[in-house]
Design a protein around this motif. Structure first.
Motif, PDB file in Angstrom:
ATOM      1  N   ASP A 120       0.868  -1.170   0.000  1.00 54.69           N
ATOM      2  CA  ASP A 120       0.000   0.000   0.000  1.00 54.69           C
ATOM      3  C   ASP A 120       0.908   1.223   0.000  1.00 54.69           C
ATOM      4  O   ASP A 120       1.839   1.312   0.803  1.00 54.69           O
ATOM      5  N   GLU A 121       0.680   2.174  -0.898  1.00 58.97           N
ATOM      6  CA  GLU A 121       1.610   3.289  -1.035  1.00 58.97           C
ATOM      7  C   GLU A 121       1.712   4.126   0.238  1.00 58.97           C
ATOM      8  O   GLU A 121       2.784   4.624   0.575  1.00 58.97           O
ATOM      9  N   SER A 122       0.620   4.281   0.979  1.00 59.29           N
ATOM     10  CA  SER A 122       0.682   5.077   2.208  1.00 59.29           C
ATOM     11  C   SER A 122       1.619   4.428   3.226  1.00 59.29           C
ATOM     12  O   SER A 122       2.396   5.113   3.896  1.00 59.29           O
ATOM     13  N   PHE A 124       4.118   2.417   2.443  1.00 59.83           N
ATOM     14  CA  PHE A 124       5.451   2.521   1.860  1.00 59.83           C
ATOM     15  C   PHE A 124       6.036   3.914   2.083  1.00 59.83           C
ATOM     16  O   PHE A 124       7.160   4.069   2.573  1.00 59.83           O
ATOM     17  N   VAL A 125       5.278   4.946   1.724  1.00 64.99           N
ATOM     18  CA  VAL A 125       5.774   6.319   1.839  1.00 64.99           C
ATOM     19  C   VAL A 125       6.037   6.672   3.295  1.00 64.99           C
ATOM     20  O   VAL A 125       7.074   7.266   3.626  1.00 64.99           O
ATOM     21  N   GLU A 138      13.982   9.580  -2.714  1.00 64.45           N
ATOM     22  CA  GLU A 138      13.734   8.334  -3.429  1.00 64.45           C
ATOM     23  C   GLU A 138      15.022   7.601  -3.756  1.00 64.45           C
ATOM     24  O   GLU A 138      15.050   6.375  -3.839  1.00 64.45           O
ATOM     25  N   ASN A 152      12.066  -1.830  -7.899  1.00 64.56           N
ATOM     26  CA  ASN A 152      10.796  -1.307  -8.403  1.00 64.56           C
ATOM     27  C   ASN A 152      10.330  -2.040  -9.651  1.00 64.56           C
ATOM     28  O   ASN A 152      11.125  -2.354 -10.525  1.00 64.56           O
ATOM     29  N   GLU A 157       2.907  -2.237 -11.731  1.00 67.61           N
ATOM     30  CA  GLU A 157       2.008  -1.210 -11.194  1.00 67.61           C
ATOM     31  C   GLU A 157       1.005  -0.773 -12.259  1.00 67.61           C
ATOM     32  O   GLU A 157      -0.199  -0.697 -12.010  1.00 67.61           O
ATOM     33  N   GLU A 173      -3.467   3.753  -3.799  1.00 65.63           N
ATOM     34  CA  GLU A 173      -2.359   3.584  -4.729  1.00 65.63           C
ATOM     35  C   GLU A 173      -1.400   2.552  -4.152  1.00 65.63           C
ATOM     36  O   GLU A 173      -1.347   2.353  -2.939  1.00 65.63           O
ATOM     37  N   TYR A 174      -0.626   1.928  -5.037  1.00 64.97           N
ATOM     38  CA  TYR A 174       0.234   0.826  -4.625  1.00 64.97           C
ATOM     39  C   TYR A 174       1.614   0.988  -5.234  1.00 64.97           C
ATOM     40  O   TYR A 174       1.795   1.613  -6.273  1.00 64.97           O
ATOM     41  N   LYS A 175       2.610   0.398  -4.563  1.00 64.11           N
ATOM     42  CA  LYS A 175       3.965   0.349  -5.071  1.00 64.11           C
ATOM     43  C   LYS A 175       4.320  -1.112  -5.314  1.00 64.11           C
ATOM     44  O   LYS A 175       4.186  -1.950  -4.416  1.00 64.11           O
ATOM     45  N   CYS A 210       5.257  -1.428   6.976  1.00 62.73           N
ATOM     46  CA  CYS A 210       5.482  -1.595   5.535  1.00 62.73           C
ATOM     47  C   CYS A 210       5.633  -3.080   5.213  1.00 62.73           C
ATOM     48  O   CYS A 210       6.733  -3.586   4.994  1.00 62.73           O
TER      49      CYS A 210
END
Length: 252
Positions: A120-122, A124-125, A138, A152, A157, A173-175, A210
């Motif tokens: 889940d991007e949240s 991850f970030v 990054e 990556n 994605e 959003e997803y990574k 994460c």
């Protein structure tokens, strides 16, 4: 052969040990070989000098280095982390150049298995923004995730967002990543190893969560995953089986 674009002349110096095979690196080897010829007492052939310099970078010979360069350059061009910067360390590269560099970084041979996962991007970030060891945004996140074995996977994605109803929710959003490992793994093994490494590197714990949400091996989720009923509009989990276009074997 794919033509490099937006590449700085020192772009082969990506990371202390992450070696991308692009034209700039080949030019560097040729220059080093010329210097070696001039510095050597007695006659040293051009090919002998090229072989010597190539072996210093752990290639069998100049011929072997050229063969790998041709193979890796034939991959598709991927997106980059900082496409607008002239001097960033991750210029345009092919997918094979990226994977080849990673295999060399870990000194392992490619295996016939593709392990992919999404965060889940949240999560991850949040994990990498607050991480005490990531100082270069990054770029720092790339380096640290690389040390775990995660690279990556931008094509996955895009494929998921374009084709899987589960990933088409506007608020999520997803990574996506690929896990590079020297041995074939089961889903349980892959999950255990990845989570252990994430915890060791500070991505789990201290308020950070994460963890991979889903892991595919050769395009398949674990067999005990309940399949969604797409015809009934059920998007409660991702597709259990992905087509090969979503998990190409980048490097063989």
């Amino acid at each position: 052969m794919t033509r490099d674009i937006h590449i700085s002349k020192f772009s082969w110096l990506q990371n202390d040990n992450l070696l991308f095979l692009n034209q700039h690196f080949l030019n560097h080897v040729k220059n080093q070989a010329r210097k070696l010829q001039k510095q050597t007492v007695g006659k040293l052939s051009r090919l002998a000098a090229l072989d010597t310099v190539s072996r210093s970078y752990n290639f069998e010979s100049w011929k072997n280095l050229q063969a790998k360069f041709r193979y890796e350059s034939a991959g598709s061009v991927r997106g980059t982390l900082f496409p607008s910067a002239d001097d960033h360390p991750f210029d345009c590269h092919t997918d094979r150049q990226l994977h080849g560099a990673v295999y060399r970084y870990f000194n392992i041979k490619p295996i016939n298995q593709v392990v992919q996962l999404v965060f889940d991007e949240s999560d991850f970030v949040h994990a990498w923004l607050d991480h005490p060891l990531i100082e270069n945004g990054e770029r720092g996140a790339f380096d640290l995730f690389l040390s775990i074995g995660l690279v990556n996977d931008y094509p996955l994605e895009k494929w998921l967002v374009d084709n899987d109803p589960f990933f088409q929710e506007p608020d999520y959003e997803y990574k996506a990543f690929r896990f590079i490992h020297p041995h074939k793994l089961s889903h349980d093994d892959a999950c255990a190893i990845i989570e252990e490494r994430l915890e060791e590197h500070g991505f789990i714990g201290f308020g950070r969560t994460c963890c991979p949400q889903y892991i595919w091996i050769d395009g398949r989720l674990p067999e005990d995953t309940t399949p969604p009923d797409i015809e009934e509009g059920d998007d409660s989990c991702p597709l259990l089986v992905l087509p090969e276009e979503a998990w190409p074997r980048v490097y063989e």
